[in-house]
Design a protein around this motif. Sequence first.
Motif, PDB file in Angstrom:
ATOM      1  N   GLY A 150      34.978  46.196  38.081  1.00 29.82           N
ATOM      2  CA  GLY A 150      33.694  46.944  37.858  1.00 29.82           C
ATOM      3  C   GLY A 150      33.950  48.418  38.338  1.00 29.82           C
ATOM      4  O   GLY A 150      33.771  49.452  37.766  1.00 29.82           O
ATOM      5  N   LEU A 167      34.036  51.918  36.276  1.00 33.31           N
ATOM      6  CA  LEU A 167      33.219  53.217  36.578  1.00 33.31           C
ATOM      7  C   LEU A 167      34.225  54.595  36.474  1.00 33.31           C
ATOM      8  O   LEU A 167      33.609  55.301  36.046  1.00 33.31           O
ATOM      9  CB  LEU A 167      32.586  53.160  37.974  1.00 33.31           C
ATOM     10  CG  LEU A 167      31.356  52.121  38.400  1.00 33.31           C
ATOM     11  CD1 LEU A 167      31.058  51.649  39.683  1.00 33.31           C
ATOM     12  CD2 LEU A 167      30.112  52.796  37.651  1.00 33.31           C
ATOM     13  N   ALA A 226      31.848  50.884  45.608  1.00 31.39           N
ATOM     14  CA  ALA A 226      32.610  51.089  44.481  1.00 31.39           C
ATOM     15  C   ALA A 226      31.996  52.073  43.658  1.00 31.39           C
ATOM     16  O   ALA A 226      32.644  53.041  43.044  1.00 31.39           O
ATOM     17  CB  ALA A 226      32.822  49.838  43.629  1.00 31.39           C
ATOM     18  N   THR A 227      30.415  52.275  43.624  1.00 31.03           N
ATOM     19  CA  THR A 227      29.874  53.187  42.759  1.00 31.03           C
ATOM     20  C   THR A 227      30.502  54.651  43.228  1.00 31.03           C
ATOM     21  O   THR A 227      30.827  55.542  42.623  1.00 31.03           O
ATOM     22  CB  THR A 227      28.233  53.214  43.060  1.00 31.03           C
ATOM     23  OG1 THR A 227      28.063  51.895  43.246  1.00 31.03           O
ATOM     24  CG2 THR A 227      27.647  53.869  42.195  1.00 31.03           C
ATOM     25  N   VAL A 261      21.993  53.142  39.892  1.00 31.48           N
ATOM     26  CA  VAL A 261      22.599  51.858  39.955  1.00 31.48           C
ATOM     27  C   VAL A 261      21.591  50.703  39.376  1.00 31.48           C
ATOM     28  O   VAL A 261      20.402  51.024  40.124  1.00 31.48           O
ATOM     29  CB  VAL A 261      23.140  51.692  41.287  1.00 31.48           C
ATOM     30  CG1 VAL A 261      23.333  50.053  41.680  1.00 31.48           C
ATOM     31  CG2 VAL A 261      24.206  52.799  41.531  1.00 31.48           C
ATOM     32  N   ASP A 315      25.607  52.131  36.419  1.00 32.42           N
ATOM     33  CA  ASP A 315      26.398  51.079  37.216  1.00 32.42           C
ATOM     34  C   ASP A 315      25.594  49.863  36.927  1.00 32.42           C
ATOM     35  O   ASP A 315      24.619  49.378  37.469  1.00 32.42           O
ATOM     36  CB  ASP A 315      26.367  51.389  38.419  1.00 32.42           C
ATOM     37  CG  ASP A 315      27.337  50.392  39.474  1.00 32.42           C
ATOM     38  OD1 ASP A 315      27.366  49.144  38.905  1.00 32.42           O
ATOM     39  OD2 ASP A 315      27.741  50.615  40.421  1.00 32.42           O
ATOM     40  N   ALA A 334      26.876  46.856  37.211  1.00 32.49           N
ATOM     41  CA  ALA A 334      27.694  45.769  37.504  1.00 32.49           C
ATOM     42  C   ALA A 334      26.947  44.628  37.968  1.00 32.49           C
ATOM     43  O   ALA A 334      27.405  43.177  37.942  1.00 32.49           O
ATOM     44  CB  ALA A 334      28.288  46.369  38.746  1.00 32.49           C
ATOM     45  N   SER A 356      30.781  44.482  36.044  1.00 34.52           N
ATOM     46  CA  SER A 356      31.724  44.130  36.834  1.00 34.52           C
ATOM     47  C   SER A 356      31.438  42.436  36.529  1.00 34.52           C
ATOM     48  O   SER A 356      30.383  41.993  35.953  1.00 34.52           O
ATOM     49  CB  SER A 356      31.400  44.075  38.364  1.00 34.52           C
ATOM     50  OG  SER A 356      32.108  42.872  39.088  1.00 34.52           O
ATOM     51  N   LYS A 371      28.941  37.564  40.076  1.00 32.16           N
ATOM     52  CA  LYS A 371      28.003  38.180  39.192  1.00 32.16           C
ATOM     53  C   LYS A 371      27.650  37.514  38.087  1.00 32.16           C
ATOM     54  O   LYS A 371      28.123  36.057  38.023  1.00 32.16           O
ATOM     55  CB  LYS A 371      28.833  39.154  38.244  1.00 32.16           C
ATOM     56  CG  LYS A 371      29.544  40.520  39.323  1.00 32.16           C
ATOM     57  CD  LYS A 371      28.485  41.280  39.867  1.00 32.16           C
ATOM     58  CE  LYS A 371      29.225  42.399  40.694  1.00 32.16           C
ATOM     59  NZ  LYS A 371      28.908  42.540  42.254  1.00 32.16           N
ATOM     60  N   GLU A 413      39.112  38.357  38.446  1.00 29.95           N
ATOM     61  CA  GLU A 413      38.605  39.906  38.487  1.00 29.95           C
ATOM     62  C   GLU A 413      38.430  40.375  37.122  1.00 29.95           C
ATOM     63  O   GLU A 413      39.273  40.365  36.021  1.00 29.95           O
ATOM     64  CB  GLU A 413      39.432  40.983  39.142  1.00 29.95           C
ATOM     65  CG  GLU A 413      39.634  40.608  40.561  1.00 29.95           C
ATOM     66  CD  GLU A 413      38.744  40.861  41.441  1.00 29.95           C
ATOM     67  OE1 GLU A 413      37.894  41.699  41.023  1.00 29.95           O
ATOM     68  OE2 GLU A 413      38.690  40.628  42.635  1.00 29.95           O
ATOM     69  N   GLY A 414      37.503  41.168  36.589  1.00 29.21           N
ATOM     70  CA  GLY A 414      37.180  41.946  35.235  1.00 29.21           C
ATOM     71  C   GLY A 414      36.369  43.020  35.382  1.00 29.21           C
ATOM     72  O   GLY A 414      35.247  43.159  36.200  1.00 29.21           O
ATOM     73  N   TYR A 429      22.751  46.113  51.318  1.00 32.18           N
ATOM     74  CA  TYR A 429      24.130  46.516  52.119  1.00 32.18           C
ATOM     75  C   TYR A 429      23.700  46.951  53.506  1.00 32.18           C
ATOM     76  O   TYR A 429      22.651  47.598  53.785  1.00 32.18           O
ATOM     77  CB  TYR A 429      24.773  47.627  51.277  1.00 32.18           C
ATOM     78  CG  TYR A 429      25.087  47.021  49.865  1.00 32.18           C
ATOM     79  CD1 TYR A 429      26.184  46.259  49.616  1.00 32.18           C
ATOM     80  CD2 TYR A 429      24.257  47.478  48.843  1.00 32.18           C
ATOM     81  CE1 TYR A 429      26.495  46.030  48.327  1.00 32.18           C
ATOM     82  CE2 TYR A 429      24.534  47.016  47.479  1.00 32.18           C
ATOM     83  CZ  TYR A 429      25.676  46.099  47.353  1.00 32.18           C
ATOM     84  OH  TYR A 429      26.207  45.584  46.128  1.00 32.18           O
TER      85      TYR A 429
END
Length: 365
Positions: A59, A63, A87-88, A130, A156, A158, A180, A185, A192-193, A308
Amino acid sequence: MIPLVDLQAQHERIRGDVEAAAVRVLRSGRYASGPEVEAFEQQFATYCGTACAVGVNSGTSALYVALVAAGIGAGDEVVTVPFTFVATVDAIRRTGADVRFVDVDPGTLTMDPAALEAAVSRRTRAILPVHLYGQPADMDPILELARRHGLAVVEDAAQAHGARYKGRRAGSIGDAGCFSFYPTKNLSAAGEGGIIVANDPELARAARSLRSWGPTDAGGRTEAGGNYRMDEMQAAVLRVKLQHLDEWTRERRTVAERYDALLGTAVTTPSRVPGAEHVCNVYAIRSPRRDAIRAALLAARVECAVHYPAPIHLQAPYADLGYRAGAFPHAEQAAREVLSLPIYPELSEERQLAVVKAVRQAATS
Ligand SMILES: Cc1ncc(COP(=O)(O)O)c(C=O)c1O
């Protein structure tokens, strides 16, 4: 222990198909960009209702590649929210562009469109909302402002596979949508992807080129790119899982509704964005007694997480942006109060009752 997510339970449901897909790739001798990636891109674009999709290796890469493909680079500014996964913001910085933050709405915890106008400057080139926890941001006023100022909108998404805003799929609303497939997810790879969806074939073409070292001519590479490619194994697994995504989303919603009913008024939850259909990637509660609730859950052997714990503008790697505590009060308060409870399609009512018992006791004592 009641886990936050349970991927073994998911694998049990689709084991035959996933393992057959993995064997098909192993036997094909084709492991990087190939027919599985192409087929998955088509299927995911169709799912999102976009003309194009470009598979990548995370992801974060989605971005970064989407922003560069949209023409963002040094000297530009991109506006996003400070209450998101790192990551954003990191993706914006990697393009060389500067980050400008706007606070989140105190109820929904997604980008506050009313704060946006003041953050737009002569250098602003893009807005990056987001879809937090699986709920689309309030896109109409964001799009209206973007059109008025000639700005790109990169979503975003994700955490928001399959979510909708006023009927449109998350990711298909702006100029590009970034997903992501990290294992936690709603649609996850066996590793990963990530993927970028877009309607503009030019943007997709640029993204396709950038994900594999960028364009070349007889003199060599003409623009910077990198290795952000999706591999065949991930695409093959994702093709199987995509067929189940809507069913899993319905099950997640049932789990979330059960939490809503069982928790009652012991805690609050982020409010709904009008016109948004949440896909419940994260079930977050809010309470001034968050840390006590977290301790009670751990004592009751329930895994939980904080998405977060610190808003981005107060984290050390972003100190140079020059924001101080108090700059974005809604994001800062959310970081003190949110707590994510276990959620996955297979989560049983019995387990939810155990989670809720611990939450209620700690929230009200
Ligand atoms: C909101 C958000 N943006 C971006 C990312 C980055 O995705 P990835 O971990 O696949 O690089 C994530 C995933 O954790 C995310 O939750």
